[in-house]
Every structure is written in structure tokens, then in C-alpha cells.
Design a protein around this motif. Structure first.
Motif, PDB file in Angstrom:
ATOM      1  N   VAL A   1       0.844  -1.206   0.000  1.00  0.00           N
ATOM      2  CA  VAL A   1       0.000   0.000   0.000  1.00  0.00           C
ATOM      3  C   VAL A   1       0.875   1.251   0.000  1.00  0.00           C
ATOM      4  CG1 VAL A   1      -1.713   1.316   1.302  1.00  0.00           C
ATOM      5  CG2 VAL A   1      -1.934  -1.164   1.125  1.00  0.00           C
ATOM      6  N   GLU A   2       1.936   1.222   0.771  1.00  0.00           N
ATOM      7  CA  GLU A   2       2.837   2.372   0.833  1.00  0.00           C
ATOM      8  C   GLU A   2       3.428   2.685  -0.543  1.00  0.00           C
ATOM      9  OE1 GLU A   2       6.587   3.912   3.576  1.00  0.00           O
ATOM     10  OE2 GLU A   2       6.262   1.754   3.306  1.00  0.00           O
ATOM     11  N   LEU A   3       3.872   1.651  -1.260  1.00  0.00           N
ATOM     12  CA  LEU A   3       4.424   1.848  -2.597  1.00  0.00           C
ATOM     13  C   LEU A   3       3.366   2.416  -3.540  1.00  0.00           C
ATOM     14  CD1 LEU A   3       6.566  -1.387  -3.148  1.00  0.00           C
ATOM     15  CD2 LEU A   3       7.388   0.918  -2.622  1.00  0.00           C
ATOM     16  N   LEU A   4       2.147   1.865  -3.458  1.00  0.00           N
ATOM     17  CA  LEU A   4       1.082   2.307  -4.355  1.00  0.00           C
ATOM     18  C   LEU A   4       0.718   3.771  -4.102  1.00  0.00           C
ATOM     19  CD1 LEU A   4      -0.847   1.244  -6.583  1.00  0.00           C
ATOM     20  CD2 LEU A   4      -2.538   0.897  -4.781  1.00  0.00           C
ATOM     21  N   LEU A   5       0.539   4.139  -2.849  1.00  0.00           N
ATOM     22  CA  LEU A   5       0.176   5.522  -2.535  1.00  0.00           C
ATOM     23  C   LEU A   5       1.303   6.478  -2.918  1.00  0.00           C
ATOM     24  CD1 LEU A   5      -1.650   5.096   0.901  1.00  0.00           C
ATOM     25  CD2 LEU A   5      -2.652   5.385  -1.370  1.00  0.00           C
ATOM     26  N   GLY A   6       2.539   5.997  -2.819  1.00  0.00           N
ATOM     27  CA  GLY A   6       3.671   6.817  -3.239  1.00  0.00           C
ATOM     28  C   GLY A   6       3.614   7.119  -4.725  1.00  0.00           C
ATOM     29  N   GLU A   7       3.209   6.128  -5.526  1.00  0.00           N
ATOM     30  CA  GLU A   7       3.087   6.347  -6.967  1.00  0.00           C
ATOM     31  C   GLU A   7       1.874   7.209  -7.308  1.00  0.00           C
ATOM     32  OE1 GLU A   7       3.546   3.077  -9.609  1.00  0.00           O
ATOM     33  OE2 GLU A   7       5.101   2.126  -8.386  1.00  0.00           O
ATOM     34  N   ILE A   8       0.834   7.113  -6.503  1.00  0.00           N
ATOM     35  CA  ILE A   8      -0.338   7.971  -6.721  1.00  0.00           C
ATOM     36  C   ILE A   8       0.032   9.430  -6.476  1.00  0.00           C
ATOM     37  CG2 ILE A   8      -2.616   8.568  -5.800  1.00  0.00           C
ATOM     38  CD1 ILE A   8      -2.972   5.525  -5.245  1.00  0.00           C
ATOM     39  N   ASP A   9       0.815   9.669  -5.431  1.00  0.00           N
ATOM     40  CA  ASP A   9       1.224  11.037  -5.101  1.00  0.00           C
ATOM     41  C   ASP A   9       2.248  11.587  -6.090  1.00  0.00           C
ATOM     42  OD1 ASP A   9      -0.427  10.989  -2.893  1.00  0.00           O
ATOM     43  OD2 ASP A   9       1.147  10.375  -1.508  1.00  0.00           O
ATOM     44  N   ASP A  10       3.083  10.690  -6.639  1.00  0.00           N
ATOM     45  CA  ASP A  10       4.125  11.118  -7.573  1.00  0.00           C
ATOM     46  C   ASP A  10       4.186  10.123  -8.727  1.00  0.00           C
ATOM     47  OD1 ASP A  10       6.310  11.976  -8.973  1.00  0.00           O
ATOM     48  OD2 ASP A  10       7.775  11.612  -7.374  1.00  0.00           O
ATOM     49  N   THR A  11       3.512  10.439  -9.805  1.00  0.00           N
ATOM     50  CA  THR A  11       3.408   9.497 -10.926  1.00  0.00           C
ATOM     51  C   THR A  11       4.753   9.243 -11.596  1.00  0.00           C
ATOM     52  OG1 THR A  11       2.862  11.332 -12.425  1.00  0.00           O
ATOM     53  CG2 THR A  11       1.019  10.144 -11.396  1.00  0.00           C
ATOM     54  N   GLN A  12       5.735  10.099 -11.345  1.00  0.00           N
ATOM     55  CA  GLN A  12       7.056   9.915 -11.950  1.00  0.00           C
ATOM     56  C   GLN A  12       8.036   9.223 -11.010  1.00  0.00           C
ATOM     57  OE1 GLN A  12       7.421  10.693 -15.194  1.00  0.00           O
ATOM     58  NE2 GLN A  12       5.244  11.241 -15.048  1.00  0.00           N
ATOM     59  N   SER A  13       7.539   8.726  -9.871  1.00  0.00           N
ATOM     60  CA  SER A  13       8.430   8.094  -8.904  1.00  0.00           C
ATOM     61  C   SER A  13       9.032   6.813  -9.468  1.00  0.00           C
ATOM     62  CB  SER A  13       7.675   7.790  -7.602  1.00  0.00           C
ATOM     63  OG  SER A  13       6.621   6.868  -7.844  1.00  0.00           O
ATOM     64  N   GLU A  14      10.188   6.470  -8.988  1.00  0.00           N
ATOM     65  CA  GLU A  14      10.905   5.287  -9.462  1.00  0.00           C
ATOM     66  C   GLU A  14      10.195   4.011  -9.018  1.00  0.00           C
ATOM     67  OE1 GLU A  14      15.349   3.227  -8.995  1.00  0.00           O
ATOM     68  OE2 GLU A  14      14.866   5.124  -8.002  1.00  0.00           O
ATOM     69  N   ARG A  15      10.130   3.034  -9.904  1.00  0.00           N
ATOM     70  CA  ARG A  15       9.538   1.743  -9.554  1.00  0.00           C
ATOM     71  C   ARG A  15      10.484   0.997  -8.614  1.00  0.00           C
ATOM     72  NH1 ARG A  15       6.407   4.601 -11.099  1.00  0.00           N
ATOM     73  NH2 ARG A  15       5.336   4.611 -13.097  1.00  0.00           N
ATOM     74  N   ARG A  16       9.948   0.494  -7.526  1.00  0.00           N
ATOM     75  CA  ARG A  16      10.787  -0.163  -6.519  1.00  0.00           C
ATOM     76  C   ARG A  16      10.445  -1.647  -6.415  1.00  0.00           C
ATOM     77  NH1 ARG A  16       9.883   2.641  -1.045  1.00  0.00           N
ATOM     78  NH2 ARG A  16      11.347   0.999  -0.444  1.00  0.00           N
ATOM     79  N   GLN A  17      11.476  -2.475  -6.268  1.00  0.00           N
ATOM     80  CA  GLN A  17      11.304  -3.912  -6.077  1.00  0.00           C
ATOM     81  C   GLN A  17      11.729  -4.239  -4.647  1.00  0.00           C
ATOM     82  OE1 GLN A  17       9.971  -5.300  -8.893  1.00  0.00           O
ATOM     83  NE2 GLN A  17      10.225  -3.236  -9.721  1.00  0.00           N
ATOM     84  N   VAL A  18      10.773  -4.417  -3.761  1.00  0.00           N
ATOM     85  CA  VAL A  18      11.067  -4.724  -2.360  1.00  0.00           C
ATOM     86  C   VAL A  18      11.009  -6.238  -2.181  1.00  0.00           C
ATOM     87  CG1 VAL A  18      10.402  -4.379   0.040  1.00  0.00           C
ATOM     88  CG2 VAL A  18      10.096  -2.516  -1.624  1.00  0.00           C
ATOM     89  N   VAL A  19      12.143  -6.822  -1.830  1.00  0.00           N
ATOM     90  CA  VAL A  19      12.236  -8.277  -1.667  1.00  0.00           C
ATOM     91  C   VAL A  19      12.625  -8.584  -0.223  1.00  0.00           C
ATOM     92  CG1 VAL A  19      13.306 -10.418  -2.454  1.00  0.00           C
ATOM     93  CG2 VAL A  19      12.951  -8.527  -4.074  1.00  0.00           C
ATOM     94  N   PHE A  20      11.729  -9.223   0.504  1.00  0.00           N
ATOM     95  CA  PHE A  20      12.005  -9.606   1.883  1.00  0.00           C
ATOM     96  C   PHE A  20      12.669 -10.979   1.922  1.00  0.00           C
ATOM     97  CE2 PHE A  20       8.393  -6.653   2.297  1.00  0.00           C
ATOM     98  CZ  PHE A  20       8.920  -5.769   3.230  1.00  0.00           C
ATOM     99  N   GLN A  21      13.432 -11.212   2.971  1.00  0.00           N
ATOM    100  CA  GLN A  21      14.094 -12.502   3.140  1.00  0.00           C
ATOM    101  C   GLN A  21      13.257 -13.411   4.039  1.00  0.00           C
ATOM    102  OE1 GLN A  21      16.868 -13.636   1.473  1.00  0.00           O
ATOM    103  NE2 GLN A  21      16.419 -11.738   0.347  1.00  0.00           N
ATOM    104  N   PRO A  22      13.135 -14.689   3.683  1.00  0.00           N
ATOM    105  CA  PRO A  22      12.367 -15.637   4.510  1.00  0.00           C
ATOM    106  C   PRO A  22      13.158 -16.066   5.734  1.00  0.00           C
ATOM    107  CG  PRO A  22      13.371 -16.779   2.673  1.00  0.00           C
ATOM    108  CD  PRO A  22      13.716 -15.322   2.492  1.00  0.00           C
ATOM    109  N   GLU A  23      12.446 -16.667   6.671  1.00  0.00           N
ATOM    110  CA  GLU A  23      13.057 -17.087   7.938  1.00  0.00           C
ATOM    111  C   GLU A  23      12.639 -18.519   8.263  1.00  0.00           C
ATOM    112  OE1 GLU A  23      12.689 -15.956  12.716  1.00  0.00           O
ATOM    113  OE2 GLU A  23      11.707 -14.715  11.184  1.00  0.00           O
ATOM    114  N   LEU A  24      13.597 -19.336   8.633  1.00  0.00           N
ATOM    115  CA  LEU A  24      13.318 -20.713   9.034  1.00  0.00           C
ATOM    116  C   LEU A  24      12.766 -20.738  10.455  1.00  0.00           C
ATOM    117  CD1 LEU A  24      13.577 -23.845   8.684  1.00  0.00           C
ATOM    118  CD2 LEU A  24      15.911 -23.607   9.584  1.00  0.00           C
TER     119      LEU A  24
END
Length: 343
Positions: free
Chosen positions: A306-329
């Protein structure tokens, strides 16, 4: 009996004011004299008028609604993610409307159409397949898109995901470190990207151990019942083909496999067969043998999307971000010797 919804004109007639005055009371109350405003407010209450925000937003060409399409709302992973997205969107003044594709591309396409027609602010989606062209078309019409539980390697869209290849590796490496060598992977087919990635991680881990083997067991779906059916096939194959370690593509499958192993096979977990799942849903810890699993930060994924989406709504020229979380055993009784169950 008139079942027609009460309109603004009805309110205006009842309050003996112009339609524009009612509109101002609803949208710009400071422009209306207090006595007139009170008369209109009373008329609204007496008639039971409910404003049509959808129509208003369509006229304005904007909305405070976010569309979210998930693969399977029956999976607690997606329901938890959706709840986190809803909570964070509410904090930011938006509302999340949920669609469940059920892994069906046609149903997914219909949801996308409906959300576009409703002029949603933006779309969060865990896609069934390759939707690049369809989502690019949305984006060109000022509907930003964020992929959820799927990384966009082309970087056309922002995305929130987990390194599932690393998660698959962690799961099978844990089985191998526990002395298991005949590994089975239970999943619903490589057409689901997350399953393919977890399988790739499993293969990498087994490739590091020369005396280990990996067998793929196909499940019809990613559900408890499908897991139980797959587990029954494993048990019925006989001792010669029995794995000593099973990695399931999600916790629902693992719980189903556990039921088959215990109830039908009469085996002991983990002595005869170690079992590990994926997601760390609430049911994992409360299974008859607490389930070892790979944890994903579900709530953080929902909020970040949601944070990424609202950021793009506020700034249509914002950079596309790839957020990758690490899993945990997460190690519990199903792969260790602390807790044993036999039925």
C-alpha cells in the motif's frame, strides 16, 4: 411503496432549498448558513438519504479506493496480507476492495475490468500469470499497479515479494542437515511462480548433497484437502518409495500431508518422516505436531504494498521499486525430536 433511493433533489424539495444548496452542505458546509445547513441536515436524516460516493467519484474521475486481487483468500497468508493492507490504507484515508481470483485467469481479468470501471486509485495484484500488457495498459490510463507476492524482473511495476528460491533452499537444507536424504516436494505445479521458485531452491539444496534425491509430488491445489490427497499417494506408494523428508509449498498442503501420514500411514512425525511447510500461518504452530515452516513477513508485505502504491499515486514519476524480503526458518516439532505424534 416507492423503493427508489432518496435523491439529492428529494432532500432539496423536503428542505425547500435548491439542489446546489444540498450539494454544498454535503461537500462544502462552510458555504451554507447555519440555519439552512441545519434544515438540510434534518431533511437528510428524515428521508434516510445516503450519498452515492461511487457516482461522485466517477464524475470527479478519482477515488479513495484501492483494488486488491489475491490468488486465494482461503489461504491464511493472503487473508492476513489483505487485512494488513486494509489497516494501513485506512490510516492513509483509503479503502481496500478485495477480489479473489482463485488462480483463475478469466476471473482475475474480470476483477481488473471492474476495478478499472470503478476508477480505483490503484491496483495491488498477486497475478495468476503474465499480465504485463494488461497492467501496462492500466498504468497508461493513470491507474498505478503494484505486484504483491511477485517480483517484477522487468521493473515495469513496483513489487513486494519474498525470495522464495531462498526459502525453498532454507527448507530443504534444514531437512538435509537433519539427516534426511529422500526428499519429496509437494506443490501445485510450476505454473505458479512461487511454487517454481521454491522448487528451484529445493533443487539447489539437494544438489549440494550427492547422496540425496528429490521427488516432485503434484497436488491438485494449494489446500489442506489437496495436501491430504498427495500425502495418501505418498503413503500408498509403499516403504520402498517412502521419503524421509517432505517439503510442502505452503502450510495448508503440509497440514494435509501430516494428516495422511499420521492417520493413514500410521507413521511417526518426525521419526519416520520429517515435514516442513511454508508461510507460517497461525495453524502451523497448533497442528497436532507443531509444523516447522518458512516464515514470510505477511503484515509487513501488505503495508509495504500500500505504501508503494500511494507513493506512486502522489508522484506518478516516482521510481519503480522492487522490495524483496528474506524468509526465515522456523523450527518446530515436525522436523525435530522434541515432539512426536503417532496415531
Amino acid at each position: 411503496m416507492n423503493s427508489r433511493p432518496v435523491s439529492i433533489k428529494d432532500v432539496a424539495d423536503h428542505a425547500q432549498v435548491a439542489v446546489g444548496t444540498v450539494s454544498n452542505v454535503l461537500n462544502h458546509p462552510s458555504r451554507v448558513a447555519e440555519r439552512t445547513r441545519a434544515r438540510v441536515t434534518a431533511a437528510i436524516a428524515e428521508l434516510g438519504f445516503v450519498r452515492n460516493d461511487a457516482a461522485r467519484q466517477l464524475r470527479a474521475g478519482q477515488s479513495r479506493t484501492i483494488g486488491l486481487i489475491v490468488l486465494d483468500i482461503g489461504n491464511p497468508f493472503f487473508s492476513s496480507l489483505a487485512r494488513a493492507a486494509e489497516d494501513y490504507a485506512a490510516e492513509r484515508g483509503s479503502t481496500v476492495v478485495l477480489g479473489d481470483s482463485g488462480h483463475d485467469a478469466g476471473r482475475e481479468a474480470r476483477y481488473i475490468d471492474v476495478f478499472e470501471q470503478q476508477r480505483v486509485q490503484g491496483l495491488l495484484i498477486s497475478p495468476v500469470g503474465d499480465l504485463t500488457a494488461r497492467l501496462e495498459a492500466l498504468h497508461s490510463r493513470a491507474v498505478p499497479v503494484v505486484l504483491v507476492d511477485r517480483k517484477d524482473d522487468l521493473k515495469l511495476f513496483s513489487s513486494v515479494s519474498v525470495d522464495d528460491e531462498a526459502g525453498g533452499y532454507l527448507a530443504v537444507r534444514h531437512l538435509l542437515d537433519g539427516g534426511r536424504r529422500r526428499i519429496a516436494f509437494v506443490g501445485a505445479g510450476a505454473s505458479i511462480q512461487q511454487v517454481a521458485d521454491r522448487m528451484a531452491g529445493a533443487r539447489r539444496a539437494v544438489g549440494e548433497c550427492p547422496d540425496a534425491t528429490l521427488e516432485f509430488v503434484l497436488a491438485e491445489a494449494m489446500t489442506v484437502l489437496a495436501g491430504r490427497a498427495a500425502g495418501e499417494r505418498v503413503v500408498q506408494a509403499g516403504p520402498a518409495r517412502m521419503p524421509d523428508g517432505i517439503f510442502c509449498a505452503n502450510d495448508l498442503l503440509a497440514i494435509g500431508v501430516m494428516q495422511a501420514v499420521l492417520l493413514i500411514g500410521g507413521l511417526k512425525v518426525p521419526e519416520d518422516l520429517a515435514l516442513i511447510g511454508y508461510d507460517d500461518i497461525d495453524f502451523a504452530e497448533s497442528a497436532v505436531v507443531p509444523l516447522s515452516t518458512i516464515r514470510r513477513p505477511t503484515e509487513l508485505m501488505g503495508r509495504t504494498a500500500v505504501e508503494l502504491l500511494l507513493g506512486e499515486i502522489d508522484d506518478t514519476q516516482s521510481e519503480r521499486r522492487q522490495v524483496v524480503f528474506q524468509p526465515e526458518l522456523v523450527v518446530r516439532g515436525s522436523t525435530g525430536s522434541r515432539i512426536t505424534a503417532q496415531i
